[in-house]
Design an enzyme around this catalytic site. Sequence first.
Site, PDB file in Angstrom:
ATOM      1  N   HIS A  32      -2.604   1.173  -6.789  1.00  6.02           N
ATOM      2  CA  HIS A  32      -3.069  -0.112  -7.333  1.00  6.02           C
ATOM      3  C   HIS A  32      -1.912  -0.991  -7.786  1.00  6.02           C
ATOM      4  O   HIS A  32      -2.112  -2.177  -8.059  1.00  6.02           O
ATOM      5  CB  HIS A  32      -4.013   0.105  -8.513  1.00  6.02           C
ATOM      6  CG  HIS A  32      -5.265   0.858  -8.171  1.00  6.02           C
ATOM      7  ND1 HIS A  32      -6.060   0.498  -7.097  1.00  6.02           N
ATOM      8  CD2 HIS A  32      -5.854   1.941  -8.740  1.00  6.02           C
ATOM      9  CE1 HIS A  32      -7.094   1.344  -7.034  1.00  6.02           C
ATOM     10  NE2 HIS A  32      -6.979   2.229  -8.004  1.00  6.02           N
TER      11      HIS A  32
HETATM   12 ZN   LIG Z   1      -8.921   6.318  -7.689  1.00  6.47          ZN
END
Ligand SMILES: [Zn+2]
Lengths: 190, 354
Positions: free
Chosen positions: B119
């Site tokens: 992320h």
């Molecule tokens: Zn995850």
Amino acid sequence: MIRSALLALALALPLAGQAQVDASIVPEDAPDWLTMEDAIATAQGEDKIVLVYGYAAWCGYCARFDADVFTDDAVQAYLAENYAPVRLDIEGADSLQFFDARVTGRELGGAMGISGTPSNVFVDTDGSLITKLPGYTDPETFLYALQYVREEAYETTPFDQFIAARRTGLSLEQAMGDLVAPPREETEAQ
Amino acid sequence: MRVSYHPGYVVPLPPRHAFPMAKFSALHDLLIAEGVIRPEGVVAPREADWGDLLLVHTTRYLDALATGTLTRQEERRMGLPWSEALVTRSRRAVQGTINAMTMALLDGVAGNLAGGTHHAMPDHGEGFCVLNDVAVALRVLQRSGWLRRALVLDLDVHQGNGTAHVFGGDRAWPAGGVYTVSVHGANNYPFRKPPSTRDVGLPDGTGDDAYLATLSPLLPEVLAEADPDLVVYLGGVDVVADDRFGRLALTRAGLAARDRFVCETVRDAGVPLCLLLSGGYAARRAPGQAPKTLARQTADLHATMYRQAAAVYGDDSGRTNLTPTPSTGPAAEPRLGMAMDGSGPAFPLRRPPA
Ligand SMILES: [Zn+2]
């Protein structure tokens, strides 16, 4: 949605001469309510704010808040993206985990300073209280409150001016400018 | 099988933080105890060079990390409170992935007992991810000539938005040489999903059969299309039913079948395989259960991938030729504590407008 929730309520209490309020019954078309522990975890992992909705089972305005506000599409969409919502029975005797503390709903409600219901408390991912919104609000005002806290507009703008700006479609600067400084005449071209 | 691991992968977090930090050491101890890895196969990474991180991350962000000047919003988005130890740890995990990819190219298979922080974006961290180890390591190896093309197989339940963003330019495959595949929960975080080369969004509650039926044709297909020098496998275990964040419903047997299938398919294609952890937030904690238990449960799930790899590849890969380095000293105290204050004005409370 409101009607079906009330209908369900009425059907659930066929013997009662007068249907009593039970705000602990969650309408079908509700947001994804989380447990306190999951809400805190979700807020930490997904950059959301913990929204603690303090209610009491007998509270008529809580049932209305559930039926009118939390079923609102715009409110639900904004909640889903930005908040980790939790229902807190402020008279609850069951224990729940709030960060380091194992407390009952009643204890936590007291610690958060919830004195009346419904009350919405905004909690940051480190456990600090951001702010509180006591009482009933209409869905539009509630949505603005959600945006106000999420956008941290409280750093610069009073809530009523924030609402005014949203309603008129002005930017915050414009709305503030209108209120703070009179429009200035055009300066000489440079 | 050689793996990257360092005791410094674990740094302190505030009590009851959602991230099960102790899972890294628990996984290491478990794999050693089971004989899946051997002490001499554990390679301890140093911290990745800032210059390598700059291949993916911005000067501004790295500077803010180094000096502890992230804004409150940035810190919150990251999901982890900043500390010097956290930055050191994150750089170490990036080097762990660089080393693991290199060892995979040498040995056929290798892993990092951390990493897969998919992320993390060039200019900010998010979702418990500080630095994008996958992106940095691939750029380092490409630049040094170790590889030309790679396939990132991201089976973490969350879409690999950071990796997809970084290699977005590679969508016109094979422009930049990194083919990204993400199989994830369609309704799950992140809300906005920049496109990977291939994205497959699964509905809430997807179970073993539907999951494996999706993966079985997909993997051979993308392997053929990408024709990679290396497969980077993010084997997130947050697909299991009782994961705190997952929304899918795989069983432990389903997870094992998934990892088995990936290892066998990649091995049979003759492509080196690098294993990275990515997400896992095991089962709910019963009242009174210690956080450590939760980390151990998570570690046990992460161990699945290594057990399957060991079974598929055998014990021959990766004889020792590097030795572990000693751990660093104690890490800094976490910066954020819990503050509860019920007093004060009703609205707003934190900082009233001037
Ligand atoms: Zn995850």
